[in-house]
Design a protein around this motif. Structure first.
Motif, mmCIF file in Angstrom:
data_model
loop_
_atom_site.group_PDB
_atom_site.id
_atom_site.type_symbol
_atom_site.label_atom_id
_atom_site.label_comp_id
_atom_site.label_asym_id
_atom_site.label_seq_id
_atom_site.Cartn_x
_atom_site.Cartn_y
_atom_site.Cartn_z
ATOM 1 N N VAL A 181 0.932 -1.235 -0.164
ATOM 2 C CA VAL A 181 0.028 -0.044 -0.190
ATOM 3 C C VAL A 181 0.614 1.236 0.238
ATOM 4 O O VAL A 181 0.084 2.404 -0.449
ATOM 5 N N HIS A 224 6.754 17.080 -10.546
ATOM 6 C CA HIS A 224 6.816 17.674 -9.385
ATOM 7 C C HIS A 224 6.747 19.362 -9.472
ATOM 8 O O HIS A 224 6.261 19.891 -8.555
ATOM 9 N N CYS A 241 -0.917 12.350 -0.458
ATOM 10 C CA CYS A 241 -0.404 11.537 -0.821
ATOM 11 C C CYS A 241 0.873 11.566 -1.235
ATOM 12 O O CYS A 241 1.673 11.777 -1.499
ATOM 13 N N ASP A 264 0.351 11.735 4.516
ATOM 14 C CA ASP A 264 1.050 10.308 3.864
ATOM 15 C C ASP A 264 0.469 9.162 4.520
ATOM 16 O O ASP A 264 0.256 9.456 5.712
ATOM 17 N N ASP A 293 -5.431 7.862 6.147
ATOM 18 C CA ASP A 293 -5.416 7.824 4.915
ATOM 19 C C ASP A 293 -6.774 9.115 4.088
ATOM 20 O O ASP A 293 -6.978 9.338 4.391
ATOM 21 N N ALA A 294 -5.632 9.012 2.921
ATOM 22 C CA ALA A 294 -6.272 10.150 1.984
ATOM 23 C C ALA A 294 -7.570 10.630 2.591
ATOM 24 O O ALA A 294 -7.866 11.698 2.014
ATOM 25 N N ASN A 333 -1.022 12.147 -5.300
ATOM 26 C CA ASN A 333 -0.303 11.722 -6.760
ATOM 27 C C ASN A 333 -0.480 9.788 -6.158
ATOM 28 O O ASN A 333 0.796 9.780 -5.001
HETATM 29 C C1 LIG Z 1 2.808 6.854 -5.932
HETATM 30 S S1 LIG Z 1 3.128 7.499 -4.384
HETATM 31 C C2 LIG Z 1 3.644 8.970 -4.406
HETATM 32 C C3 LIG Z 1 4.888 10.422 -2.778
HETATM 33 C C4 LIG Z 1 4.908 11.674 -3.330
HETATM 34 N N1 LIG Z 1 3.638 12.078 -3.171
HETATM 35 C C5 LIG Z 1 5.527 11.287 -4.619
HETATM 36 O O1 LIG Z 1 5.728 12.113 -5.871
HETATM 37 O O2 LIG Z 1 6.761 11.029 -4.573
HETATM 38 C C6 LIG Z 1 2.242 7.565 -3.414
HETATM 39 C C7 LIG Z 1 1.974 7.972 -1.437
HETATM 40 O O3 LIG Z 1 0.626 7.633 -1.025
HETATM 41 C C8 LIG Z 1 0.802 7.335 0.619
HETATM 42 N N2 LIG Z 1 -0.483 6.249 0.115
HETATM 43 C C9 LIG Z 1 -0.561 4.804 -0.390
HETATM 44 N N3 LIG Z 1 -2.250 4.869 0.393
HETATM 45 C C10 LIG Z 1 -2.583 6.458 0.887
HETATM 46 C C11 LIG Z 1 -3.558 6.294 1.236
HETATM 47 N N4 LIG Z 1 -4.589 5.522 1.160
HETATM 48 N N5 LIG Z 1 -4.025 8.099 1.957
HETATM 49 C C12 LIG Z 1 -2.707 8.549 1.786
HETATM 50 N N6 LIG Z 1 -1.634 8.207 1.450
HETATM 51 C C13 LIG Z 1 -1.026 6.686 0.597
HETATM 52 C C14 LIG Z 1 2.038 5.581 0.529
HETATM 53 O O4 LIG Z 1 2.518 6.116 1.237
HETATM 54 C C15 LIG Z 1 2.951 6.837 -1.094
HETATM 55 O O5 LIG Z 1 4.103 7.820 0.206
#
Ligand SMILES: C[S@@+](CC[C@H](N)C(=O)[O-])C[C@H]1O[C@@H](n2cnc3c(N)ncnc32)[C@H](O)[C@@H]1O
Length: 460
Positions: A181, A224, A241, A264, A293-294, A333
């Motif tokens: 996840v 970014h 996220c 996050d 959670d988002a 993201n």
């Molecule tokens: C693809 S990464 C992107 C991270 C950052 N934004 C980047 O561009 O490098 C996605 C992120 O979402 C987080 N994530 C996963 N499930 C999530 C959730 N349900 N709610 C919030 N964040 C979540 C992960 O831990 C991860 O850090």
């Protein structure tokens, strides 16, 4: 077979034996006065005939044993033909013209493992027809992914990279599929130190991380930067996220938004985000950080924060006609899942219906939802953008599409495109009856990239 390749004996090698790369080659040379080297190499177009820089530290000009003399060192494959040697000699003579004849001799050089570049080494080791060329480097860590046919050679490839690539101390294999996840990779150490704490620079900012516990992808640096560039000093920025901060840190430092909140689910991302805030000398009250959670972050933290800020502004007597209007920007993201967060916006402000009536200026809501548009079969290019829009519309279930822009971020693999879909969320939607909670959608496993042998680009 080229003369300037490692010995054929290394083909099929699976454990690095540097000694086996020794090879003596006879290089055609012309000896000239050291003082003439500058004018000859400047005025005579010899570049394409000289040995070049591939066999570093071997160079185009090298010291002769004789005092005050230098050798011009040629590539034997390029000057083989005698008449070519004559022509080159004549051109040099015209430049020097000291009455001495131009003599071609040979210089015997022993080439070792250190002379060959990684590309030549991989080409020499791997069975004919199998190639390996691309890898990614994050700080001192190199991560590779291999096509099945390259797998038996992964340890020697890792040893070669460890020896050859500047600053590399650790080589890992990343699983081809991300299943967890937090979107970090399952790593297998192939060579070097088992140390995953590293630091990199992006957009002039420093990012520290434990590469085995958080998500990082240097291929997203342009994205970014692009998104951070959309903000201004009145922006209200929420990253649902945020990972270790590649959107919020540059945005905060470069655009100085009015408000920044980052979230996050992964406690490790949050830990490293806080480290990076300090590392980049950002005051810790500039970014409010959450670990949840988002969906909950959108419904509770973002909704409460927006209402509080809009109420504050409505109640304020300050009026500055030059001030830009604030806009809300929510970045999500998490391409394998973020569309499932879109329903959380529906009804997010319902409980604030009364307060909203008293707020005279309502800010615009922009949501940046990342997703993967995938096809099982070959489709025209336009299909992917249509699919991206469809995926969002399917989740918002509104009578018209809320999508205002579709930005293609990158091709992940064949038939898989990553998009940043921008939606403008109207207040009618934010105040609508929330949809019944859908059953939790399972996380899809996600392939990382095409296996490396299909790409021929070297990262270094
Ligand atoms: C693809 S990464 C992107 C991270 C950052 N934004 C980047 O561009 O490098 C996605 C992120 O979402 C987080 N994530 C996963 N499930 C999530 C959730 N349900 N709610 C919030 N964040 C979540 C992960 O831990 C991860 O850090």
């Amino acid at each position: 077979m080229s003369l300037l390749q490692p010995p054929e004996a290394v083909r099929g090698m699976t454990k690095l034996d540097k000694e086996a790369f020794r090879l003596t080659v006879d290089l055609p040379v012309i000896e000239i006065e050291a003082s003439d080297v500058g004018s000859v190499t400047r005025r005579v177009r010899l570049e394409s005939f000289l040995i070049g820089h591939k066999l570093r530290p071997l160079k185009n000009t090298m010291d002769s044993e004789k005092e005050g003399k230098k050798y011009l060192v040629f590539n034997p494959e390029k000057v083989e033909k005698n008449d070519l040697k004559e022509k080159i000699g004549a051109l040099i003579k015209r430049e020097i013209d000291d009455g001495q004849p131009i003599n071609w001799t040979t210089l015997s050089k022993e080439l070792t493992f250190d002379n060959w570049d990684t590309k030549s080494i991989f080409k020499a080791i791997l069975p004919v027809g199998i190639e390996y060329s691309s890898y990614t480097q994050t700080g001192h860590i190199i991560h590779c992914n291999f096509a099945d046919e390259v797998l038996p050679f992964r340890h020697i490839i890792a040893e070669v990279l460890l020896n050859k690539v500047k600053n590399c101390k650790t080589v890992v294999q990343k699983g081809n599929i991300i299943t967890n996840v937090y979107r970090n990779l399952d790593l297998e150490l192939l060579a070097g130190e088992e140390n995953y704490e590293t630091e990199i620079k992006e957009s002039g900012l420093r990012f520290k991380m434990d590469f085995s516990k958080v998500y990082w992808n240097s291929r997203l640096s342009h994205e970014h930067e692009r998104v951070a560039g959309l903000f201004n000093n009145q922006s209200i920025v929420y990253d649902a996220c945020c990972g270790i901060g590649p959107f919020v840190l540059p945005a905060t430092l470069k655009k100085k938004p009015r408000r920044v909140m980052a979230n996050d689910l992964n406690p490790e991302s949050v830990k490293w985000l806080k480290v990076n805030v300090a590392l980049n000398k950002i005051k810790d009250d500039r970014i409010e950080i959450h670990n949840m959670d988002a969906k909950q972050f959108i419904k509770e933290n973002i909704a409460n924060d927006v209402i509080r800020l809009m109420k504050e502004e409505s109640g304020s007597e300050d009026f500055d006609e030059n001030k830009l209007e604030s806009e809300i920007h929510v970045v999500m993201n998490l391409p394998a899942y973020a569309v499932n967060f879109l329903p959380a916006f529906r009804g997010a402000l319902k409980k604030f219906e009364t307060e909203l009536k008293e707020i005279n200026k309502k800010w615009k809501w922009n949501v940046y939802c990342y997703l993967f548009a995938k096809s099982q079969v070959d489709v025209p290019d336009e299909w992917y953008e249509e699919e991206a829009r469809r995926m969002c519309d399917e989740k918002t279930k509104w009578d018209k599409s809320l999508v205002v822009n579709c930005h293609n971020v990158r091709t992940v693999s064949s038939r898989k495109e990553m998009f940043c879909v921008q939606l403008e969320i109207p207040y009618e939607f934010l105040l609508a009856e929330p949809l019944p909670e859908e059953p939790e959608v399972p996380f899809e496993p996600e392939e990382v990239e095409e296996p490396s042998c299909k790409k021929m680009k070297m990262d270094n």
